[in-house]
Design a protein around this motif. Structure first.
Motif, PDB file in Angstrom:
ATOM      1  N   ASP B 299     -12.900  36.443  41.408  1.00 55.96           N
ATOM      2  CA  ASP B 299     -11.974  35.771  42.321  1.00 55.96           C
ATOM      3  C   ASP B 299     -10.537  36.231  42.116  1.00 55.96           C
ATOM      4  OD1 ASP B 299     -11.567  34.690  39.892  1.00 55.96           O
ATOM      5  OD2 ASP B 299     -11.847  32.595  40.488  1.00 55.96           O
ATOM      6  N   ARG B 304     -11.311  41.894  43.764  1.00 56.39           N
ATOM      7  CA  ARG B 304     -11.474  42.124  45.197  1.00 56.39           C
ATOM      8  C   ARG B 304     -11.013  43.512  45.628  1.00 56.39           C
ATOM      9  NH1 ARG B 304     -14.099  38.735  48.982  1.00 56.39           N
ATOM     10  NH2 ARG B 304     -14.814  37.100  47.603  1.00 56.39           N
ATOM     11  N   HIS B 410      -4.959  35.081  41.623  1.00 57.30           N
ATOM     12  CA  HIS B 410      -6.123  34.561  42.328  1.00 57.30           C
ATOM     13  C   HIS B 410      -6.151  35.117  43.750  1.00 57.30           C
ATOM     14  CE1 HIS B 410      -8.909  31.678  44.127  1.00 57.30           C
ATOM     15  NE2 HIS B 410      -9.380  31.551  42.900  1.00 57.30           N
ATOM     16  N   GLN B 411      -7.342  35.218  44.314  1.00 62.36           N
ATOM     17  CA  GLN B 411      -7.428  35.804  45.660  1.00 62.36           C
ATOM     18  C   GLN B 411      -6.748  34.945  46.725  1.00 62.36           C
ATOM     19  OE1 GLN B 411     -11.455  36.428  46.717  1.00 62.36           O
ATOM     20  NE2 GLN B 411     -12.231  34.661  45.621  1.00 62.36           N
ATOM     21  N   PHE B 447     -13.039  36.803  52.507  1.00 64.29           N
ATOM     22  CA  PHE B 447     -12.806  35.693  51.582  1.00 64.29           C
ATOM     23  C   PHE B 447     -12.404  34.421  52.334  1.00 64.29           C
ATOM     24  CE2 PHE B 447      -8.934  33.688  49.721  1.00 64.29           C
ATOM     25  CZ  PHE B 447      -9.588  32.786  48.905  1.00 64.29           C
TER      26      PHE B 447
END
Lengths: 418, 452
Positions: B299, B304, B410-411, B447
């Motif tokens: 995450d 990603r 964090h994404q 996402f």
């Protein structure tokens, strides 16, 4: 093992059990719908504990039939209507689908009758209850995806436990109830008027044609791989046991109250009547639990049935289906789905609607459809080219054909009588 | 029973009408009835090669060259023609067995559909050797109605009704059969060429619609590049079942072709042992890329990101940047901007970094975890590169302010940055400012959709 390790072990086992619960458990629970609850209540009210023995053979039959569907779904990755179409052709599929739509329409109507009955007990007008519930049902499937819907359904299944509580509150004679579960009733019981008919009714309400289509389609949609098949089998077995445990408690609750006080089943015409009749005998809580249980069951089944019907029919006849498609892409699917809900809802609100006649018609057709579906299933599951090493074993076949023969025989009896 | 022989020959008969057509010997005696129609594949695709005849002796096979179509619609065997026994391994498509009620892939419409009927077409005159071809496949209501009404009313009445229903047909050249048995697939010369032309997302959608056996058979015939693109698009549960059916060897060669970020996500979902066995079979270079990504939290920005991007020395010019783009090994359509890095640091990398020039795009991952990554100094959008002269210095084109994100972010933070600065791509840097990867817009969209 230390106490803590043991607790962790048990917790892990419990999680494992919960994790495998899915299509099998849900299907079995949807089966305890408004019609089912009415039948169980009548059985308990009219014949007391002497009906309890049917629960064991019914459970066995339910497990046998459902397990075959789960197995076919996992091994072939195709829905039952797909398989029938591919192996038996368009015409038979068409006939089965037409019957299924009529039978299920009858069931959807019964669910709305259940919703009306349960909410009337809380003095909610049916002109409010039915449209609101119909809209909610419609939205649930169109807006939800399989994963979130499955969670909602599993939660709804847990609410069936309120029937267990109601059964305990009814203070039944446990020894008598348990004995009656494992012992065939004496000859006298069989001569009670309507007894055989009631036995047939119990089986008919427990094993319904739509379940086979729904279960297999859900298993396919969940993409359960063959090596995880044993988990699916447990899912089916636990689901069937839980469902029939609930049914057992409904019968016991009615037997311990309505039957003991000589109430009989004559007053039980709609699924809500049992709750009403129980209020003076078993108190406010039993009444509340029974009413809430009925609402939960009716609403839950009303959400599953139309959707499952639309999916099954579109799959078998090759129309576009699925809630991830737009209305324009899958018009037939949405029309059928919407009409089943709207029709079922309208039927209970429309004063002159021949509710009873359609219910009877759908029960008769149910008796026609069930044997066809079970025979087709048995033919399919014994095909080596489809199932490979997962065809029925000989012993299983014997059990399955006997089950089929009994169910078919009883359906024919039921049909002739109605 | 109604007599199936048509009063006058229909130029476009349907399979359902033709089944049980009367077949006569050269002398006019009854030889049996039509049971199935065999169609060639490959060069002669769509042409009827022969007929399966049901006679008193059982099923028999007769070649199309040994029979003629009669004006009344019956089929007549030529003198000396004999029914051969059916072996079951003929390399023909049998319309009734393989097509009717089965699922096929509509290559043009890009979906899986079910066959209700097959329309054929006569060529040549009545009385000449049989020249019959498949025209199209019926998947709509018209074909279904015809079959449901068959035997219940005369064929002319059925045709009249069917003519009023709008047809949904797929021309034969857009039909792709789904054959689960790989050996028979080869024998029937069913190629996946046309499937390979589909957009990977459409191909993935088709794979998702099929039952496991058929899905695996089709997936197995795709070449590695196509399979890799499709695999990136299918949902995780399906990825798992597909690659488990292939075994580590072939999976490894497909994973090598995948975008490293997608490959890492996929391997993350597998059992450690199995993903290990796949990695072991992979090429050194690709394995390294994927393994690096596997280290990061899923995450986080680094989890990603992709490591396929183009970087050039800050001191370079436009010509060098274009050269780096030409040498870029990833998918060029994913590039929206190039990254300028500290030239001095770039030189320290062990990979193919030229002393004074741009570095090929994938170089930084080869630097290994131990060495420092070149520091990100600027970002140049692709369009600006296109408009500039070759000798223009890249530093002049670069945005002075550019967005980047720390690898541990964090994404959600990544998504916020994309939204705030209207980004198409976002460089990811380590604690020292070294460029380690790029998050692309499609990953953010994926996402955000998952998070809903």
């Amino acid at each position: 093992m230390t106490g803590r390790a043991r607790a962790r072990y048990l917790r892990n086992r419990l999680f494992f059990l919960l994790a495998i619960l899915g299509p099998g458990f849900i299907t079995a629970n949807v089966d305890n719908d408004a019609g089912g609850i009415l039948t169980y209540s009548q059985a308990g009210a009219q014949y007391g504990y002497s009906m309890l023995w049917t629960m064991l053979p019914i459970t066995l039959a339910l497990i046998v039939v459902q397990e075959m569907c789960a197995r076919m779904g996992v091994v072939t990755g195709k829905g039952l209507s797909d398989l029938i179409r591919e192996e038996f052709g368009l015409r038979l599929t068409f006939i089965v689908m037409v019957l299924l739509v009529i039978v299920n329409f009858g069931n959807v109507m019964a669910e709305f009758v259940g919703i009306v009955g349960s909410l009337q007990l809380f003095s909610i007008s049916k002109y409010v209850a039915v449209p609101v519930c119909a809209a909610l049902v419609w939205l649930l499937a169109v807006k939800g995806n399989y994963k979130s819907v499955e969670k909602i359904f599993l939660t709804a299944s847990a609410f069936y436990l309120c029937y267990v509580v109601a059964g305990v509150l009814a203070r039944p004679n446990w020894r008598q109830a348990l004995t009656a579960t494992v012992e065939l009733p004496g000859r006298a019981a069989w001569h009670t008027p309507g007894y055989v008919y009631m036995v047939v009714g119990l089986i008919g309400t427990t094993i319904a044609p739509w379940m086979q289509f729904y279960l297999q389609a859900s298993i396919v949609e969940k993409r359960i791989p063959v090596r995880k098949y044993s988990a699916s089998r447990w899912d089916v077995i636990i689901g069937s046991l839980f469902t029939d445990l609930v049914a057992w408690f409904i019968i016991v609750a009615c037997a311990a109250t309505l039957f003991v006080h000589g109430h009989g089943a004559s007053g039980l015409k709609t699924p809500g009547d049992a709750a009403e009749a129980m209020r003076p005998l078993a108190g406010k809580y039993s009444f509340l639990l029974f009413s809430f249980g009925l609402f939960n069951a009716s609403f839950f089944s009303a959400s599953v049935l139309p959707l499952s019907t639309a999916y099954t029919v579109c799959e078998g006849l090759g129309f576009e289906s699925g809630v991830d498609q737009s209305f324009r892409e899958a018009p037939f699917f949405y029309w059928l789905y919407t009409l089943l809900i709207a029709g079922g809802a309208a039927a209970v609100l429309w004063p002159g609607f021949p509710l009873i006649r359609i219910t009877i018609l759908s029960q008769v057709l149910n008796g026609v459809l069930l044997p066809i579906v079970i025979v087709l299933m048995l033919l399919l599951i014994n095909r080596k080219d489809l199932m490979g090493t997962y065809v029925n074993s000989r012993l299983f076949n014997v059990v399955a054909w006997v089950t089929a023969a009994v169910v078919i025989g009883l359906s024919v009896v039921m049909m002739v009588k109605t | 029973m109604l007599d199936r022989s048509m009063p006058s020959r229909d130029t476009r008969p349907s399979l359902s009408f033709m089944i049980r057509t009367r077949i006569v010997n050269a002398d006019g005696a009854n030889a049996g009835r039509l049971y199935d129609i065999a169609v060639s594949t490959g060069a002669e695709a769509g042409r009827v090669a022969g007929i399966v005849v049901k006679s008193r002796a059982g099923l028999g096979w007769v070649s199309a060259t040994e029979m003629t179509g009669q004006p009344d619609g019956t089929l007549r065997l030529s003198a000396g023609a004999r029914l051969e026994p059916l072996r079951g391994d003929e390399s023909f498509v049998l319309l009734r067995q393989d097509l009717l009620d089965r699922q096929i892939i509509d290559v043009h419409g890009r979906k899986v559909v079910r066959v209700n009927d097959v329309d054929l077409q006569w060529f040549g005159k009545a009385g000449s050797p049989l020249d019959l071809r498949v025209a199209e496949v019926e998947v709509g209501l018209r074909g279904a109605a015809r079959r449901l009404l068959l035997d219940l009313m005369p064929q002319s009445a059925i045709s009249a009704i069917a003519a009023r229903i709008s047809a949904r047909v797929i021309p034969w050249e857009f039909v792709d059969l789904i054959e689960a048995d790989p050996a028979r697939r080869v024998k029937l010369k069913l190629s996946s060429e046309r499937l390979a032309q589909l957009h990977p997302s459409d191909l993935a959608g088709i794979l998702e619609d099929l039952a496991p056996a058929e899905r695996e058979a089709i997936f197995a015939t795709l070449d590695e590049g196509v399979a890799a693109d499709a695999l990136e698009e299918v949902d995780p549960a399906l990825q798992k079942s597909l690659i488990e059916s292939l075994g580590p060897e072939r999976t490894a060669s497909i994973v090598e072709e995948m975008n490293p970020e997608a490959a890492a996500d996929m391997l993350n979902e597998l059992a450690d042992e199995y993903s290990e066995s796949i990695l072991n079979k992979m090429d050194e270079h690709e394995r390294h890329e994927v393994e690096e990504l596997l280290e990061f939290r899923e995450d986080s920005a680094a989890g990603r990101m992709t490591t396929d991007y183009v970087q050039v020395a800050y001191s370079g010019n436009v010509a060098e940047a274009i050269q780096a783009l030409r040498e870029f090994e990833g998918a060029p359509e994913t590039v929206t901007e190039i990254y300028l890095v500290d030239g001095e640091a770039a030189e320290r990398g062990p990979a193919a970094l030229r002393p004074d020039g741009p570095s090929p795009g994938t170089a930084p991952t080869l630097a290994g975890a131990a060495s420092r990554k070149p520091v990100l100094k600027g970002v140049v959008p692709l369009a600006r590169l296109l408009l500039a002269q070759p000798e223009t210095r890249l530093a002049m084109l670069a945005d002075r302010r550019f967005a980047s994100v720390s690898k541990d972010a964090h994404q959600r933070v990544v998504a916020d940055l994309f939204d705030r600065y209207n980004l198409r791509a976002l460089p990811v840097v380590d604690s020292l400012g070294g460029l380690i990867g790029v998050v692309e817009a499609d990953h953010v969209i994926a996402f955000l959709r998952d998070a809903r």
